[in-house]
Write an enzyme that holds these catalytic residues in place. Sequence first.
Site, PDB file in Angstrom:
ATOM      1  N   THR A  58      74.528 -26.051  14.676  1.00  0.00           N
ATOM      2  CA  THR A  58      75.647 -26.393  15.572  1.00  0.00           C
ATOM      3  C   THR A  58      75.712 -27.912  15.729  1.00  0.00           C
ATOM      4  O   THR A  58      76.656 -28.565  15.310  1.00  0.00           O
ATOM      5  CB  THR A  58      75.462 -25.734  16.957  1.00  0.00           C
ATOM      6  N   ARG A 108      70.175 -30.266   4.998  1.00  0.00           N
ATOM      7  CA  ARG A 108      69.307 -29.416   5.835  1.00  0.00           C
ATOM      8  C   ARG A 108      68.701 -28.362   4.923  1.00  0.00           C
ATOM      9  O   ARG A 108      69.424 -27.592   4.295  1.00  0.00           O
ATOM     10  CB  ARG A 108      70.112 -28.765   6.962  1.00  0.00           C
ATOM     11  N   HIS A 135      62.698 -34.029  11.601  1.00  0.00           N
ATOM     12  CA  HIS A 135      64.089 -33.984  12.083  1.00  0.00           C
ATOM     13  C   HIS A 135      64.449 -35.364  12.652  1.00  0.00           C
ATOM     14  O   HIS A 135      64.593 -35.534  13.857  1.00  0.00           O
ATOM     15  CB  HIS A 135      64.219 -32.897  13.153  1.00  0.00           C
ATOM     16  N   GLN A 138      67.365 -36.037  15.185  1.00  0.00           N
ATOM     17  CA  GLN A 138      67.058 -35.567  16.534  1.00  0.00           C
ATOM     18  C   GLN A 138      66.224 -36.607  17.278  1.00  0.00           C
ATOM     19  O   GLN A 138      66.451 -36.870  18.464  1.00  0.00           O
ATOM     20  CB  GLN A 138      66.291 -34.233  16.454  1.00  0.00           C
ATOM     21  N   ASP A 242      60.724 -26.747  22.350  1.00  0.00           N
ATOM     22  CA  ASP A 242      61.684 -26.295  21.343  1.00  0.00           C
ATOM     23  C   ASP A 242      61.426 -24.800  21.195  1.00  0.00           C
ATOM     24  O   ASP A 242      60.486 -24.253  21.794  1.00  0.00           O
ATOM     25  CB  ASP A 242      61.438 -27.069  20.026  1.00  0.00           C
ATOM     26  N   CYS A 284      65.784 -29.905  22.102  1.00  0.00           N
ATOM     27  CA  CYS A 284      66.778 -30.243  21.073  1.00  0.00           C
ATOM     28  C   CYS A 284      67.887 -29.210  20.967  1.00  0.00           C
ATOM     29  O   CYS A 284      68.945 -29.502  20.421  1.00  0.00           O
ATOM     30  CB  CYS A 284      66.083 -30.411  19.723  1.00  0.00           C
ATOM     31  N   ARG A 311      73.318 -36.799  19.848  1.00  0.00           N
ATOM     32  CA  ARG A 311      73.251 -36.556  18.402  1.00  0.00           C
ATOM     33  C   ARG A 311      74.415 -37.243  17.689  1.00  0.00           C
ATOM     34  O   ARG A 311      74.293 -37.690  16.563  1.00  0.00           O
ATOM     35  CB  ARG A 311      73.247 -35.046  18.114  1.00  0.00           C
TER      36      ARG A 311
HETATM   37  N1   CP Z   1      69.115 -29.688  17.511  1.00  0.00           N
HETATM   38  C1   CP Z   1      69.675 -29.286  16.361  1.00  0.00           C
HETATM   39  O1   CP Z   1      69.410 -29.786  15.270  1.00  0.00           O
HETATM   40  O2   CP Z   1      70.587 -28.262  16.503  1.00  0.00           O
HETATM   41  P1   CP Z   1      71.313 -27.477  15.330  1.00  0.00           P
HETATM   42  O3   CP Z   1      70.290 -26.661  14.617  1.00  0.00           O
HETATM   43  O4   CP Z   1      72.341 -26.644  16.025  1.00  0.00           O
HETATM   44  O5   CP Z   1      71.933 -28.481  14.398  1.00  0.00           O
HETATM   45  N1  NVA Z   2      62.399 -26.092  15.141  1.00  0.00           N
HETATM   46  C1  NVA Z   2      63.760 -25.623  14.990  1.00  0.00           C
HETATM   47  C2  NVA Z   2      64.710 -26.730  15.238  1.00  0.00           C
HETATM   48  C3  NVA Z   2      66.150 -26.392  15.129  1.00  0.00           C
HETATM   49  C4  NVA Z   2      67.038 -27.557  15.432  1.00  0.00           C
HETATM   50  C5  NVA Z   2      63.931 -25.028  13.599  1.00  0.00           C
HETATM   51  O1  NVA Z   2      63.408 -25.592  12.634  1.00  0.00           O
HETATM   52  O2  NVA Z   2      64.579 -23.993  13.487  1.00  0.00           O
END
Ligand code: CP
Ligand code: NVA
Length: 329
Positions: A58, A108, A135, A138, A242, A284, A311
């Site tokens: 998101t 990603r 990340h 973030q 998280d 996050c 962000r």
């Molecule tokens: N915090 C974060 O990266 O959220 P999303 O996974 O929704 O991008």
């Molecule tokens: N730790 C989580 C962060 C998502 C933004 C994941 O990797 O799914």
Amino acid sequence: AAPRHLMSIADLSPTEFANLVRNGAARKTQVKSGQAPATLRDGMAGQTVAMMFSKRSTRTRVSTEAAVTLLGGHPMFLGKDDIQLGVNESLYDTSKVISSMTSCMVARVGPHSDVAGLARDSSVPVINALSEDFHPLQTIADFLTLHEAFPSSSATSGGSLGLEGRKVAWVGDSNNVLFDLAIGCVKMGVDIAVASPQGYGIPDSMKAVINAAAQGVSSPGKLTETSVPEEAIKDADVLVTDTWISMGQESEKKKRLDAFAGYQITNELAKRGGAKDGWKFMHCLPRHAEEVADEVFYSARSLVFPEAENRLWAAIAALEGFVVNKGKF
Ligand code: CP
Ligand code: NVA
């Protein structure tokens, strides 16, 4: 010359990291007051950013698309069923082809080696939009949020954001978001205490990466670890967590919910642990109720929504730094 990539906060000197945070703050002020300069509005005019996402998102997706748009460029979203990322084609071939047509790849991925592999053969900057290890976008947003929540009495410069001596307590899983946050803390002189259940601590190889971030920093933040949440929370300025079940770990859900019992952040836990009076909360997102109670998540202490908005400003700072300014910032 080979482009510079953003794989992790470990790639940045303290001054570079602080500059990205400060630039994000400046752009936020300018855009919100209707004073965006032409250098911002036209920074990426005529340029395309390939956004290659093999997992859901998101915030990262929306902030990156909005940032590229604000910079006058075109964000091209490529989901996991759209392109051959890591499937049916080598990373080398994908990277060569996409970088020949765009100005930046934002990716990603699952294994960190996927985004590192894209970067290795790319002729344009690659920005890590979340891997199993890091990340960085973030973390830039998180330090912008800390910078706003704990403003320094005078203007900051160089490798300081005026946060020296603060303490972050991370209570929960040792994951990608924590690793870059911890690297940022070490570089900015912020102590970080991590509480994770036995068996869910920071892997030794990652601990070495986090501790190496202290090199060249005059008073680096200290990383400590415990399996007792109260110990980590003692005297903390900020409590952070998280999800306990990151993307790709869905099959471990039951085992993880059991292992993390007692780690939910509540007002009672913060009190018992002895957090500082004005303690704040960060996450996050996406959030689930098991890791933090509503009474904290939706309270006045909670910075989660400004943190999410940040962000956008972090994405602008990263794109300007790595793409518009070609890795010099
Ligand atoms: N915090 C974060 O990266 O959220 P999303 O996974 O929704 O991008
Ligand atoms: N730790 C989580 C962060 C998502 C933004 C994941 O990797 O799914």
